[in-house]
Scaffold this motif. Structure first.
Motif, PDB file in Angstrom:
ATOM      1  N   VAL A 146      13.607 -10.695  -4.617  1.00  0.00           N
ATOM      2  CA  VAL A 146      13.538  -9.324  -4.110  1.00  0.00           C
ATOM      3  C   VAL A 146      12.790  -8.422  -5.086  1.00  0.00           C
ATOM      4  CG1 VAL A 146      14.915  -7.278  -3.547  1.00  0.00           C
ATOM      5  CG2 VAL A 146      15.608  -9.518  -2.683  1.00  0.00           C
ATOM      6  N   THR A 147      13.087  -8.558  -6.379  1.00  0.00           N
ATOM      7  CA  THR A 147      12.399  -7.756  -7.389  1.00  0.00           C
ATOM      8  C   THR A 147      10.904  -8.032  -7.381  1.00  0.00           C
ATOM      9  OG1 THR A 147      14.364  -7.697  -8.809  1.00  0.00           O
ATOM     10  CG2 THR A 147      12.235  -7.271  -9.862  1.00  0.00           C
ATOM     11  N   SER A 148      10.533  -9.300  -7.278  1.00  0.00           N
ATOM     12  CA  SER A 148       9.119  -9.659  -7.259  1.00  0.00           C
ATOM     13  C   SER A 148       8.411  -9.056  -6.050  1.00  0.00           C
ATOM     14  CB  SER A 148       8.967 -11.184  -7.249  1.00  0.00           C
ATOM     15  OG  SER A 148       9.479 -11.743  -8.438  1.00  0.00           O
ATOM     16  N   ALA A 149       9.094  -9.044  -4.919  1.00  0.00           N
ATOM     17  CA  ALA A 149       8.497  -8.476  -3.715  1.00  0.00           C
ATOM     18  C   ALA A 149       8.258  -6.980  -3.881  1.00  0.00           C
ATOM     19  CB  ALA A 149       9.400  -8.744  -2.514  1.00  0.00           C
ATOM     20  N   ALA A 201       1.984  -3.123  -6.743  1.00  0.00           N
ATOM     21  CA  ALA A 201       0.665  -3.574  -7.209  1.00  0.00           C
ATOM     22  C   ALA A 201      -0.362  -3.496  -6.090  1.00  0.00           C
ATOM     23  CB  ALA A 201       0.770  -5.003  -7.750  1.00  0.00           C
ATOM     24  N   ILE A 202       0.046  -3.873  -4.876  1.00  0.00           N
ATOM     25  CA  ILE A 202      -0.868  -3.827  -3.735  1.00  0.00           C
ATOM     26  C   ILE A 202      -1.334  -2.397  -3.468  1.00  0.00           C
ATOM     27  CG2 ILE A 202      -1.017  -4.178  -1.237  1.00  0.00           C
ATOM     28  CD1 ILE A 202       0.946  -6.530  -1.604  1.00  0.00           C
ATOM     29  N   ARG A 203      -0.420  -1.443  -3.612  1.00  0.00           N
ATOM     30  CA  ARG A 203      -0.736  -0.055  -3.280  1.00  0.00           C
ATOM     31  C   ARG A 203      -1.567   0.640  -4.364  1.00  0.00           C
ATOM     32  NH1 ARG A 203       1.749   2.195   1.028  1.00  0.00           N
ATOM     33  NH2 ARG A 203       3.500   1.087   2.000  1.00  0.00           N
ATOM     34  N   PHE A 204      -1.347   0.276  -5.613  1.00  0.00           N
ATOM     35  CA  PHE A 204      -1.937   1.096  -6.684  1.00  0.00           C
ATOM     36  C   PHE A 204      -2.914   0.365  -7.599  1.00  0.00           C
ATOM     37  CE2 PHE A 204       2.287   2.949  -5.784  1.00  0.00           C
ATOM     38  CZ  PHE A 204       1.884   4.204  -5.345  1.00  0.00           C
ATOM     39  N   VAL A 205      -3.036  -0.952  -7.478  1.00  0.00           N
ATOM     40  CA  VAL A 205      -3.945  -1.700  -8.354  1.00  0.00           C
ATOM     41  C   VAL A 205      -5.108  -2.223  -7.518  1.00  0.00           C
ATOM     42  CG1 VAL A 205      -4.191  -3.656  -9.940  1.00  0.00           C
ATOM     43  CG2 VAL A 205      -2.045  -2.346  -9.876  1.00  0.00           C
ATOM     44  N   ALA A 225      -8.492  -4.411  -6.362  1.00  0.00           N
ATOM     45  CA  ALA A 225      -8.996  -5.780  -6.537  1.00  0.00           C
ATOM     46  C   ALA A 225     -10.099  -5.745  -7.589  1.00  0.00           C
ATOM     47  CB  ALA A 225      -9.518  -6.308  -5.209  1.00  0.00           C
ATOM     48  N   PRO A 226     -10.301  -6.819  -8.351  1.00  0.00           N
ATOM     49  CA  PRO A 226      -9.651  -8.130  -8.222  1.00  0.00           C
ATOM     50  C   PRO A 226      -8.435  -8.292  -9.113  1.00  0.00           C
ATOM     51  CG  PRO A 226     -11.480  -8.295  -9.743  1.00  0.00           C
ATOM     52  CD  PRO A 226     -11.435  -6.858  -9.316  1.00  0.00           C
ATOM     53  N   TRP A 227      -7.862  -7.158  -9.584  1.00  0.00           N
ATOM     54  CA  TRP A 227      -6.748  -7.227 -10.531  1.00  0.00           C
ATOM     55  C   TRP A 227      -5.393  -7.239  -9.835  1.00  0.00           C
ATOM     56  CZ3 TRP A 227      -9.582  -8.270 -14.471  1.00  0.00           C
ATOM     57  CH2 TRP A 227     -10.811  -7.637 -14.649  1.00  0.00           C
ATOM     58  N   THR A 228      -5.387  -7.134  -8.530  1.00  0.00           N
ATOM     59  CA  THR A 228      -4.113  -6.998  -7.816  1.00  0.00           C
ATOM     60  C   THR A 228      -3.205  -8.211  -8.017  1.00  0.00           C
ATOM     61  OG1 THR A 228      -5.286  -5.719  -6.131  1.00  0.00           O
ATOM     62  CG2 THR A 228      -3.063  -6.484  -5.595  1.00  0.00           C
ATOM     63  N   ALA A 229      -3.734  -9.417  -7.795  1.00  0.00           N
ATOM     64  CA  ALA A 229      -2.910 -10.626  -7.868  1.00  0.00           C
ATOM     65  C   ALA A 229      -2.340 -10.830  -9.261  1.00  0.00           C
ATOM     66  CB  ALA A 229      -3.728 -11.842  -7.433  1.00  0.00           C
ATOM     67  N   GLY A 230      -3.208 -10.712 -10.280  1.00  0.00           N
ATOM     68  CA  GLY A 230      -2.732 -10.910 -11.642  1.00  0.00           C
ATOM     69  C   GLY A 230      -1.692  -9.894 -12.042  1.00  0.00           C
ATOM     70  N   MET A 231      -1.916  -8.629 -11.684  1.00  0.00           N
ATOM     71  CA  MET A 231      -0.953  -7.589 -12.011  1.00  0.00           C
ATOM     72  C   MET A 231       0.371  -7.813 -11.285  1.00  0.00           C
ATOM     73  SD  MET A 231      -0.303  -4.896 -13.745  1.00  0.00           S
ATOM     74  CE  MET A 231      -1.929  -4.327 -14.322  1.00  0.00           C
ATOM     75  N   ALA A 232       0.303  -8.237 -10.018  1.00  0.00           N
ATOM     76  CA  ALA A 232       1.521  -8.464  -9.237  1.00  0.00           C
ATOM     77  C   ALA A 232       2.374  -9.560  -9.861  1.00  0.00           C
ATOM     78  CB  ALA A 232       1.173  -8.814  -7.791  1.00  0.00           C
ATOM     79  N   VAL A 233       1.738 -10.692 -10.191  1.00  0.00           N
ATOM     80  CA  VAL A 233       2.492 -11.826 -10.743  1.00  0.00           C
ATOM     81  C   VAL A 233       2.994 -11.518 -12.154  1.00  0.00           C
ATOM     82  CG1 VAL A 233       2.370 -14.245 -11.437  1.00  0.00           C
ATOM     83  CG2 VAL A 233       1.265 -13.495  -9.317  1.00  0.00           C
ATOM     84  N   GLY A 234       2.121 -11.003 -13.019  1.00  0.00           N
ATOM     85  CA  GLY A 234       2.526 -10.725 -14.394  1.00  0.00           C
ATOM     86  C   GLY A 234       3.631  -9.693 -14.485  1.00  0.00           C
ATOM     87  N   LEU A 264       1.838 -14.413  -3.081  1.00  0.00           N
ATOM     88  CA  LEU A 264       1.666 -14.483  -1.627  1.00  0.00           C
ATOM     89  C   LEU A 264       1.416 -13.102  -1.046  1.00  0.00           C
ATOM     90  CD1 LEU A 264       1.862 -16.115   1.056  1.00  0.00           C
ATOM     91  CD2 LEU A 264       4.319 -15.597   1.031  1.00  0.00           C
ATOM     92  N   MET A 265       2.163 -12.128  -1.484  1.00  0.00           N
ATOM     93  CA  MET A 265       1.992 -10.766  -0.968  1.00  0.00           C
ATOM     94  C   MET A 265       0.656 -10.172  -1.402  1.00  0.00           C
ATOM     95  SD  MET A 265       5.859  -9.282  -1.555  1.00  0.00           S
ATOM     96  CE  MET A 265       5.358  -7.623  -1.094  1.00  0.00           C
ATOM     97  N   ALA A 266       0.220 -10.483  -2.631  1.00  0.00           N
ATOM     98  CA  ALA A 266      -1.058  -9.951  -3.102  1.00  0.00           C
ATOM     99  C   ALA A 266      -2.230 -10.562  -2.345  1.00  0.00           C
ATOM    100  CB  ALA A 266      -1.205 -10.213  -4.605  1.00  0.00           C
ATOM    101  N   LEU A 267      -2.109 -11.822  -1.953  1.00  0.00           N
ATOM    102  CA  LEU A 267      -3.197 -12.495  -1.242  1.00  0.00           C
ATOM    103  C   LEU A 267      -3.250 -12.108   0.231  1.00  0.00           C
ATOM    104  CD1 LEU A 267      -2.961 -16.096  -2.783  1.00  0.00           C
ATOM    105  CD2 LEU A 267      -4.574 -14.272  -3.361  1.00  0.00           C
ATOM    106  N   ASP A 268      -2.082 -11.810   0.799  1.00  0.00           N
ATOM    107  CA  ASP A 268      -2.029 -11.441   2.220  1.00  0.00           C
ATOM    108  C   ASP A 268      -1.128 -10.212   2.369  1.00  0.00           C
ATOM    109  OD1 ASP A 268      -2.261 -11.379   4.938  1.00  0.00           O
ATOM    110  OD2 ASP A 268      -0.988 -13.139   5.306  1.00  0.00           O
ATOM    111  N   PRO A 269      -1.641  -9.034   2.023  1.00  0.00           N
ATOM    112  CA  PRO A 269      -0.801  -7.842   1.928  1.00  0.00           C
ATOM    113  C   PRO A 269      -0.525  -7.123   3.240  1.00  0.00           C
ATOM    114  CG  PRO A 269      -3.029  -7.296   1.281  1.00  0.00           C
ATOM    115  CD  PRO A 269      -3.020  -8.775   1.584  1.00  0.00           C
ATOM    116  N   ALA A 270      -1.122  -7.562   4.323  1.00  0.00           N
ATOM    117  CA  ALA A 270      -1.024  -6.796   5.569  1.00  0.00           C
ATOM    118  C   ALA A 270       0.422  -6.602   6.017  1.00  0.00           C
ATOM    119  CB  ALA A 270      -1.834  -7.500   6.660  1.00  0.00           C
TER     120      ALA A 270
END
Length: 366
Positions: free
Chosen positions: A80-83, A89-93, A95-104, A126-132
């Motif tokens: 839940v925390t990761s989500a 990250a999706i809203r404020f970071v 690309a292409p830094w979204t995925a790395g920022m989300a996971v880290g 998963l959410m960073a790659l398919d954020p819709a």
């Protein structure tokens, strides 16, 4: 070839029964989650569905249920925390830094929450790659589907693991720090935790399980050390016993006459009722009872009044190595030995010392 050895499998070969147990458990758990999603479609709509990282959670909760990474808090709170972190990250970071920022950031947040759960990193990616879907649902996405399906899988794991003989959730030490002394090895909860920290294993093994592993290893080593010697082989067999009605004066006289440190309290048929140590007679003496020939002892007046419980008795065929920690570290002075419910001997520290010295002589001669 030596260099290639470090790339060989690190995990030991697992038993066939454990392979089937874990695999069948994951099958049941994911199937139940799929059934929940199917049934929930009528009231939750398309918002409830399975997420791929749930498969990684299944590996942890069914294959390594004792791992701190697999515990209910880690699984549910970690996912839940990761989500939630990934949504930020999706809203404020960009690309292409979204995925790395989300996971880290998700990993750091899980560690802060003490809920480190590897599939949580997959949730964030998963959410960073398919954020819709996540953007459309908003923060609710962290609860449904992520939180609901993870909780359902954890619940299935709790029931299944317990039915198949595995301890899940994780066995935490008691809140007051009291544990079975046979499993403590003379080490406190803090000391066991320090060992895990020293070897950087606090996320892989819990304190309670480390204590059990060390205790089992010590017992196994002790049995090898004493070559299968049992309590019956070294115990003192010529016993001086008393009955529950024996007076304290009589017990004191036996202590003086025979230079012994303990008196087993028995009933008919050598059934053990309790144990009296010299120290158990000190309280009446300090209270002014006295043990002189002309004095009468006030209450308590019999050994039944001062004897300690006989719940520390050992079976005659028990390997003495198992009792080494009890005698050496925990302060036990004497251990009654029983056979078929009857007292047959006493095992003391002196008996153990004689065994140790005998082994030392044999090793020196060799």
């Amino acid at each position: 070839m030596r260099a290639w050895h470090q790339f060989y499998p690190a995990l030991p070969a697992s038993q066939r029964s454990e392979q089937l147990r874990a695999g069948f458990g994951a099958l049941i758990g994911i199937s139940l989650c799929a059934a929940l999603v199917s049934l929930g479609a009528t009231w939750a709509g398309p918002e409830l569905f399975l997420v791929a990282p749930l498969g990684a959670t299944a590996v942890l909760v069914f294959c390594v249920p004792n791992s701190p990474l697999a515990q209910p808090w880690s699984a549910i709170v970690g996912n839940v925390t990761s989500a939630l972190i990934a949504l930020l990250a999706i809203r404020f970071v960009p690309a292409p830094w979204t995925a790395g920022m989300a996971v880290g950031t998700a990993i750091a947040a899980m560690m802060v929450m003490r809920a480190l759960h590897p599939p949580g990193g997959a949730v964030a990616l998963l959410m960073a790659l398919d954020p819709a879907l996540a953007l459309e649902a908003g923060p609710v996405f962290a609860l449904m589907p992520v939180g609901v399906t993870t909780a359902a899988l954890v619940l299935a794991a709790i029931i299944y693991n317990r039915m198949t003989g595995r301890a899940y959730p994780f066995r935490h030490p008691d809140a007051d720090g009291v544990q079975d002394p046979a499993l403590r090895l003379g080490l406190s909860t803090e000391q066991l935790g320090a060992l895990l920290e020293r070897f950087n294993q606090s996320t892989n093994v819990g304190i309670a399980d480390l204590g059990r592993l060390l205790a089992a290893a010590e017992a196994e080593a002790a049995q090898h050390r004493f070559a299968g010697t049992t309590c019956a082989d070294i115990m003192t067999k010529n016993l001086i016993t008393v009955q529950p009605g024996t007076t304290l004066t009589e017990a004191a006289q036996l202590f003086r006459a025979h230079a012994i440190k303990s008196l087993p309290v028995v009933e008919e048929g050598m059934r053990l009722r309790g144990l009296v140590l010299q120290s158990d007679l000190l309280a009446p003496m300090a209270a002014g009872s006295g043990f002189g020939a002309q004095q009468q002892i006030a209450a308590p007046c019999t050994v039944a009044d001062v004897m300690r419980a006989a719940d520390c008795a050992a079976p005659h065929d028990l390997a003495v190595g198992v009792l080494l920690n009890r005698l050496a570290v925990q302060g036990t002075e004497v251990i009654p030995v029983e056979r078929d419910g009857r007292l047959v001997g006493i095992l003391t520290r002196s008996d153990m010392i004689r065994l140790l010295l005998s082994g030392a002589e044999e090793r020196s001669a060799a």
